[in-house]
Scaffold this motif. Structure first.
Motif, PDB file in Angstrom:
ATOM      1  N   GLU A 286       0.851  -1.175   0.000  1.00 28.72           N
ATOM      2  CA  GLU A 286       0.000   0.000   0.000  1.00 28.72           C
ATOM      3  C   GLU A 286       0.891   1.230   0.000  1.00 28.72           C
ATOM      4  OE1 GLU A 286      -3.200   0.009  -0.304  1.00 28.72           O
ATOM      5  OE2 GLU A 286      -3.614  -2.096   0.095  1.00 28.72           O
ATOM      6  N   CYS A 287       0.429   2.281  -0.636  1.00 32.42           N
ATOM      7  CA  CYS A 287       1.198   3.508  -0.715  1.00 32.42           C
ATOM      8  C   CYS A 287       0.227   4.677  -0.675  1.00 32.42           C
ATOM      9  CB  CYS A 287       2.021   3.518  -2.003  1.00 32.42           C
ATOM     10  SG  CYS A 287       3.506   4.524  -1.915  1.00 32.42           S
ATOM     11  N   SER A 288       0.743   5.883  -0.626  1.00 36.40           N
ATOM     12  CA  SER A 288      -0.082   7.077  -0.650  1.00 36.40           C
ATOM     13  C   SER A 288       0.553   8.088  -1.579  1.00 36.40           C
ATOM     14  CB  SER A 288      -0.194   7.674   0.756  1.00 36.40           C
ATOM     15  OG  SER A 288      -0.844   8.915   0.697  1.00 36.40           O
ATOM     16  N   VAL A 289      -0.266   8.676  -2.450  1.00 35.57           N
ATOM     17  CA  VAL A 289       0.209   9.746  -3.323  1.00 35.57           C
ATOM     18  C   VAL A 289      -0.545  11.033  -3.010  1.00 35.57           C
ATOM     19  CG1 VAL A 289       1.074   8.286  -5.191  1.00 35.57           C
ATOM     20  CG2 VAL A 289      -1.328   8.993  -5.186  1.00 35.57           C
ATOM     21  N   ALA A 290      -0.933  11.185  -1.746  1.00 38.20           N
ATOM     22  CA  ALA A 290      -1.654  12.390  -1.337  1.00 38.20           C
ATOM     23  C   ALA A 290      -0.870  13.626  -1.763  1.00 38.20           C
ATOM     24  CB  ALA A 290      -1.851  12.389   0.172  1.00 38.20           C
ATOM     25  N   GLY A 291      -1.555  14.542  -2.397  1.00 38.21           N
ATOM     26  CA  GLY A 291      -0.927  15.774  -2.844  1.00 38.21           C
ATOM     27  C   GLY A 291      -0.245  15.683  -4.196  1.00 38.21           C
ATOM     28  N   VAL A 292      -0.200  14.491  -4.803  1.00 34.72           N
ATOM     29  CA  VAL A 292       0.421  14.310  -6.113  1.00 34.72           C
ATOM     30  C   VAL A 292      -0.671  14.415  -7.175  1.00 34.72           C
ATOM     31  CG1 VAL A 292       1.692  12.715  -7.598  1.00 34.72           C
ATOM     32  CG2 VAL A 292       2.226  12.835  -5.166  1.00 34.72           C
ATOM     33  N   HIS A 293      -0.432  15.193  -8.225  1.00 29.70           N
ATOM     34  CA  HIS A 293      -1.410  15.359  -9.307  1.00 29.70           C
ATOM     35  C   HIS A 293      -1.303  14.179 -10.260  1.00 29.70           C
ATOM     36  CE1 HIS A 293      -2.726  17.401 -13.195  1.00 29.70           C
ATOM     37  NE2 HIS A 293      -3.809  17.265 -12.471  1.00 29.70           N
ATOM     38  N   VAL A 294      -2.366  13.387 -10.339  1.00 33.41           N
ATOM     39  CA  VAL A 294      -2.396  12.212 -11.199  1.00 33.41           C
ATOM     40  C   VAL A 294      -3.555  12.372 -12.172  1.00 33.41           C
ATOM     41  CG1 VAL A 294      -2.602   9.703 -11.318  1.00 33.41           C
ATOM     42  CG2 VAL A 294      -1.488  10.778  -9.340  1.00 33.41           C
ATOM     43  N   GLU A 295      -3.239  12.540 -13.450  1.00 34.51           N
ATOM     44  CA  GLU A 295      -4.272  12.697 -14.468  1.00 34.51           C
ATOM     45  C   GLU A 295      -4.838  11.335 -14.838  1.00 34.51           C
ATOM     46  OE1 GLU A 295      -4.658  14.683 -18.886  1.00 34.51           O
ATOM     47  OE2 GLU A 295      -3.183  15.510 -17.469  1.00 34.51           O
ATOM     48  N   ALA A 296      -6.180  11.250 -14.917  1.00 41.23           N
ATOM     49  CA  ALA A 296      -6.862  10.011 -15.295  1.00 41.23           C
ATOM     50  C   ALA A 296      -6.751   9.788 -16.796  1.00 41.23           C
ATOM     51  CB  ALA A 296      -8.326  10.089 -14.879  1.00 41.23           C
ATOM     52  N   GLU A 297      -7.146   8.587 -17.228  1.00 45.51           N
ATOM     53  CA  GLU A 297      -7.161   8.278 -18.648  1.00 45.51           C
ATOM     54  C   GLU A 297      -8.113   9.229 -19.371  1.00 45.51           C
ATOM     55  OE1 GLU A 297     -10.584   6.001 -16.943  1.00 45.51           O
ATOM     56  OE2 GLU A 297      -8.539   6.362 -16.300  1.00 45.51           O
TER      57      GLU A 297
END
Length: 101
Positions: A50-61
């Motif tokens: 498990e990980c967390s990318v809180a605050g990271v901008h991840v663009e969806a498909e």
């Protein structure tokens, strides 16, 4: 956020993630995280952590349609906006595209 000293295995994961698996991914702290079933994880040996990318901008498909009231996807209030549950993850409109949430 998960650090190198934390180890949180994700139990019961049968799917193998890769660049063409269909799940959104993001480079994060020297590894690739995959957004899947409402959470984030990355490969670690013979399992996923498990990980967390809180605050990271991840663009969806890319989408060929717009989410809105009545679009057929579940709407979830999230802070000051609405996320739409789509194929096991949540999307939120942002600057002409959708972000993973």
């Amino acid at each position: 956020m998960t650090t190198a000293t934390e180890h949180r295995p994700h139990a019961g994961h049968e799917h193998t993630h890769a660049g063409d698996c269909g799940h959104a991914s993001v480079e994060h702290e020297g590894h690739v995280d995959y957004l899947h079933d409402g959470h984030v994880h990355h490969g670690h040996g013979d399992h996923y952590d498990e990980c967390s990318v809180a605050g990271v901008h991840v663009e969806a498909e890319a989408h060929e349609y717009s989410h809105a009231d009545g679009c057929g996807h579940e709407a979830v209030t999230h802070g000051d906006h609405v996320d739409y549950v789509h194929e096991g993850h949540r999307h939120a409109a942002h600057a002409g595209h959708y972000d993973e949430h």
